[in-house]
Design an enzyme around this catalytic site. Sequence first.
Site, PDB file in Angstrom:
ATOM      1  CG  HIS A 206      14.895   2.580  64.778  1.00 30.36           C
ATOM      2  ND1 HIS A 206      13.955   3.566  64.824  1.00 30.36           N
ATOM      3  CD2 HIS A 206      16.120   3.101  64.368  1.00 30.36           C
ATOM      4  CE1 HIS A 206      14.662   4.709  64.515  1.00 30.36           C
ATOM      5  NE2 HIS A 206      15.998   4.240  64.276  1.00 30.36           N
TER       6      HIS A 206
ATOM      7  CB  SER B 184      20.540   2.190  70.259  1.00 25.72           C
ATOM      8  OG  SER B 184      20.666   3.612  69.871  1.00 25.72           O
TER       9      SER B 184
ATOM     10  CG  HIS C 124      20.742   3.362  65.902  1.00 25.84           C
ATOM     11  ND1 HIS C 124      20.049   4.162  66.842  1.00 25.84           N
ATOM     12  CD2 HIS C 124      19.909   3.603  64.964  1.00 25.84           C
ATOM     13  CE1 HIS C 124      19.053   5.039  66.466  1.00 25.84           C
ATOM     14  NE2 HIS C 124      18.837   4.679  65.168  1.00 25.84           N
TER      15      HIS C 124
ATOM     16  CD  GLU D 283      16.404   7.841  65.212  1.00 29.48           C
ATOM     17  OE1 GLU D 283      17.177   7.190  66.103  1.00 29.48           O
ATOM     18  OE2 GLU D 283      16.525   7.295  64.152  1.00 29.48           O
TER      19      GLU D 283
HETATM   20 FE    FE Z   1      17.811   5.605  64.032  1.00 26.06          FE
END
Ligand code: FE
Length: 279
Positions: A142, A202, A137, A183
Amino acid sequence: TTGAAPAVYGQSSRPPRGDYARCHTDYTCAQNFSAYSEADHDTYRRLYARQSALLPGLASDVFIAALPSLGAKDRIPRFDEINERLWRATRWEIVAVPGLIPEVPFFTLLANRKFPVTDWIRTPEEFDYIVEPDLFHDLFGHVPLLFDPVFADYVQRYGQGGLKAQALGACEMLSRLYWYTIEFGLIRQPEGLRAYGAGILSSSGELPYSVRSPVPQRLPLQLERTMRTRYQIDSFQRTYFVIDSFQQLFDMTAPDFAPLYPQLAALPEIESGLALQAG
Ligand code: FE
Ligand code: PHE
């Protein structure tokens, strides 16, 4: 990592699984590369392959273009190697952490252009879903956008704003902005809607869902509304907020939030998915 760390993830019933004894006072540690098993590398390879195949038509162009900068696809990359490229691109670096970290150290790292990346990866049983952020993730979700200069500056500003919000008791409101942008953000491109949020990018389920499903609500990003809207940590979002560009996101969040927080605190929170007559 996801968010104003513990605040964004809510109160977890389980203790975090990482080994916090090995980290420095700023919560960073050395990437424990020798701890990875062949199964760990294989998990990364399979997650990367599945997720990268889903990206066309669903992920933002900037994300797709930057993804190769992560390097190795068939094994867990060394953070140092990514950092050589990331530093040259935007003067950011990634730092290893044992997992979620408290708000102030999290904000402090971001304010210093250091992005904390969990250094352990999920087990094969957690292949499809894990609540806690893991290496996949954090890295896949990110890090690609940190290669974009405007987005990279936005994340630093968020860290600086987090330190301010902490002093004002406004972390929960600010963390909603993190949640609905960094996010779970969507962006309007000329060809259509695309995802840029790491929690979406993700996730093999939420990526097509967030962009194409008729079920969730999609609203233009609006500071007041976003910071009042509660969110789900363990299911697909009921509301997504859409931006036109990273520059729009940067400009919209540039004003001083200090006067805004008490105004918002006086208003009720908004349930996600709720249709309001006005704003
Ligand atoms: Fe995160
Ligand atoms: N402008 C915000 C403040 O004054 C800081 C911030 C910038 C927060 C970007 C989030 C994102 O607190």
